[in-house]
Design a protein around this motif. Structure first.
Motif, PDB file in Angstrom:
ATOM      1  N   ASN A   6       0.910  -1.232  -0.110  1.00 12.48           N
ATOM      2  CA  ASN A   6      -0.344  -0.375  -0.483  1.00 12.48           C
ATOM      3  C   ASN A   6       1.203   1.683   0.029  1.00 12.48           C
ATOM      4  O   ASN A   6       0.227   2.412   0.732  1.00 12.48           O
ATOM      5  CB  ASN A   6      -0.706   0.034   1.247  1.00 12.48           C
ATOM      6  N   GLN A   7       1.638   1.172  -0.960  1.00 10.63           N
ATOM      7  CA  GLN A   7       2.427   2.266  -0.423  1.00 10.63           C
ATOM      8  C   GLN A   7       2.290   3.127  -1.349  1.00 10.63           C
ATOM      9  O   GLN A   7       2.510   4.279  -0.641  1.00 10.63           O
ATOM     10  CB  GLN A   7       4.543   2.261  -1.884  1.00 10.63           C
ATOM     11  N   SER A   8       1.027   3.456  -1.991  1.00 13.91           N
ATOM     12  CA  SER A   8       0.519   4.294  -2.585  1.00 13.91           C
ATOM     13  C   SER A   8      -0.639   5.347  -1.491  1.00 13.91           C
ATOM     14  O   SER A   8      -0.123   6.670  -1.542  1.00 13.91           O
ATOM     15  CB  SER A   8      -0.169   4.718  -4.184  1.00 13.91           C
ATOM     16  N   VAL A   9      -0.189   4.815  -0.423  1.00 15.72           N
ATOM     17  CA  VAL A   9      -1.250   5.393   0.257  1.00 15.72           C
ATOM     18  C   VAL A   9      -0.634   5.657   1.519  1.00 15.72           C
ATOM     19  O   VAL A   9      -0.940   6.652   2.413  1.00 15.72           O
ATOM     20  CB  VAL A   9      -2.644   4.622   0.870  1.00 15.72           C
ATOM     21  N   LEU A  14       2.955   9.337   5.309  1.00 18.61           N
ATOM     22  CA  LEU A  14       4.478   9.520   6.289  1.00 18.61           C
ATOM     23  C   LEU A  14       4.472  11.235   6.656  1.00 18.61           C
ATOM     24  O   LEU A  14       5.140  11.543   7.018  1.00 18.61           O
ATOM     25  CB  LEU A  14       4.922   8.710   6.178  1.00 18.61           C
ATOM     26  N   SER A  15       4.366  11.186   4.853  1.00 11.86           N
ATOM     27  CA  SER A  15       5.745  12.874   4.621  1.00 11.86           C
ATOM     28  C   SER A  15       4.613  14.327   5.068  1.00 11.86           C
ATOM     29  O   SER A  15       5.123  15.312   5.994  1.00 11.86           O
ATOM     30  CB  SER A  15       5.370  12.953   3.301  1.00 11.86           C
ATOM     31  N   GLN A  16       2.997  13.660   5.736  1.00 16.26           N
ATOM     32  CA  GLN A  16       2.347  14.510   6.073  1.00 16.26           C
ATOM     33  C   GLN A  16       2.683  14.839   7.443  1.00 16.26           C
ATOM     34  O   GLN A  16       1.834  15.485   8.025  1.00 16.26           O
ATOM     35  CB  GLN A  16       1.082  14.649   5.914  1.00 16.26           C
ATOM     36  N   TYR A 212       9.583   1.965   4.858  1.00 16.35           N
ATOM     37  CA  TYR A 212       8.558   2.981   4.925  1.00 16.35           C
ATOM     38  C   TYR A 212       9.850   3.823   5.522  1.00 16.35           C
ATOM     39  O   TYR A 212       9.944   5.145   5.422  1.00 16.35           O
ATOM     40  CB  TYR A 212       7.810   3.552   5.902  1.00 16.35           C
ATOM     41  N   GLN A 213      10.603   3.373   5.835  1.00 16.77           N
ATOM     42  CA  GLN A 213      11.685   4.732   7.302  1.00 16.77           C
ATOM     43  C   GLN A 213      12.873   3.681   7.035  1.00 16.77           C
ATOM     44  O   GLN A 213      13.461   3.544   7.747  1.00 16.77           O
ATOM     45  CB  GLN A 213      11.265   4.236   8.332  1.00 16.77           C
ATOM     46  N   SER A 281       1.607   2.749   9.570  1.00 16.38           N
ATOM     47  CA  SER A 281       2.269   2.116   8.257  1.00 16.38           C
ATOM     48  C   SER A 281       1.304   1.086   8.840  1.00 16.38           C
ATOM     49  O   SER A 281       0.550  -0.236   7.685  1.00 16.38           O
ATOM     50  CB  SER A 281       3.776   1.825   7.724  1.00 16.38           C
ATOM     51  N   PHE A 282       1.837  -0.199   9.839  1.00 15.35           N
ATOM     52  CA  PHE A 282       1.263  -0.890  10.573  1.00 15.35           C
ATOM     53  C   PHE A 282      -0.150  -0.861  10.920  1.00 15.35           C
ATOM     54  O   PHE A 282      -1.071  -1.932  10.170  1.00 15.35           O
ATOM     55  CB  PHE A 282       1.293  -0.942  11.981  1.00 15.35           C
TER      56      PHE A 282
END
Ligand SMILES: N[C@H](Cc1ccc(I)cc1)C(=O)NO
Ligand SMILES: [Zn+2]
Ligand SMILES: [Zn+2]
Length: 291
Positions: A6-9, A14-16, A212-213, A281-282
């Motif tokens: 689900n990277q696109s979501v 995370l950047s916000q 993700y990190q 992300s979890f």
């Protein structure tokens, strides 16, 4: 399944996320003289979270916020439920505890700010909730965010809740506990505890961090005892993970006293941001799985 797809979501969320938001929540929560499970501050701290999470959920028809009344003491737990779309019977739980303690003796006016333990965990969860709502994320599974009462006095709040979930036959597919996320006392960034947790889910959590990190380093350690609310869920047979802020022997020396303040953590929440991002992300990767 522990597929990360689900990277696109997740990536935009995370950047916000902002450390300043997390810091503000820590400041607000640690402003109560204490949040001990039997005091006025303890009751008010629970109500503060209920009000904040209710405000955040306004306009969201699939979201409810309730307080869980415990049998033996006045401080309530807070449960936010984001109802799933087509796989709502499967439930993902993320938690932290809302109570605090001063081991020198917590009465009405004893100082127990609990900024790290565990306002930081509640604040990390709250920032994850904020960006999930800002992006109108609709999970397929149900996601529950829980702020537990009475953790410091023997995981009492989570024990009662986990038992009720088991008795009611709730299909909890995964639990993450965030207890102490803002004190960077060790070399590595996130330490995954191996006792009272589920090994397969811990591998998934580790993969979430590397996906993700990727700049973060991961450690492993054990508590040696039932050191936070994940142990209550583990006791009921549910899979749990406990990502922690430090290695066991380097934990925050200020906890459980008047010195557990935001100022004593440098008045910044950069470490907690890593855990907020891990929580988001979890929640999204597990929450997006269909039946
Ligand atoms: N005991 C836990 C905190 C805690 C957890 C793990 C380690 I290692 C050291 C300290 C607690 O106080 N939770 O509220
Ligand atoms: Zn704690
Ligand atoms: Zn504690």
């Amino acid at each position: 399944s522990y597929t990360i797809d689900n990277q696109s979501v997740v990536t935009p969320m995370l950047s916000q996320m902002q450390a300043s938001n997390i810091g503000q929540t820590i400041v607000d929560l640690s402003a109560f003289v204490n949040r001990y499970y039997t005091t006025t501050g303890g009751v008010n701290g629970s109500n503060w979270i209920k009000d904040k999470w209710t405000q955040m959920a306004s306009g969201k028809t699939n979201v409810t916020v309730e307080q869980f009344t415990h049998a033996g003491w006045p401080q309530k737990s807070v449960i936010m439920t984001i109802r799933g779309s087509d796989n709502a019977s499967e439930v993902v739980v993320l938690g932290g505890h809302l109570d605090s303690i001063n081991t020198a003796g917590t009465s009405e006016n004893t100082s127990a700010p609990g900024a790290d333990d565990d306002a930081s965990g509640i604040a990390s969860l709250t920032e994850a909730i904020r960006v999930m709502f800002a992006n109108n994320y609709q999970p397929r599974r149900t996601i529950k965010f829980i702020a537990y009462a009475a953790e410091e006095v023997g995981l009492k709040g989570s024990a009662e809740i986990a038992k009720k979930f088991k008795t009611d036959g709730v299909n909890v597919v995964g639990v993450m506990q965030l207890d102490m996320t803002n004190y960077k006392g060790s070399a590595k960034d996130i330490y995954l505890f191996t006792d009272y947790t589920n090994a397969a889910q811990n591998t998934f959590v580790s993969n979430l961090i590397t996906t993700y990190q990727p700049s973060l380093t991961i450690g492993s350690d054990s508590c040696g005892y039932a050191c936070s609310d994940h142990a209550s869920w583990n006791a009921q047979g549910y899979p749990t993970s406990m990502p922690f802020e430090t290695a066991m022997n380097e934990d925050n020396p200020k906890i459980h006293g008047p010195g557990d303040t935001y100022a004593n953590m440098g008045s910044q929440a950069n470490h907690a941001l890593k855990f907020a991002r891990l929580g988001a992300s979890f929640a999204v990767e597990l929450g997006s799985d269909g039946p």
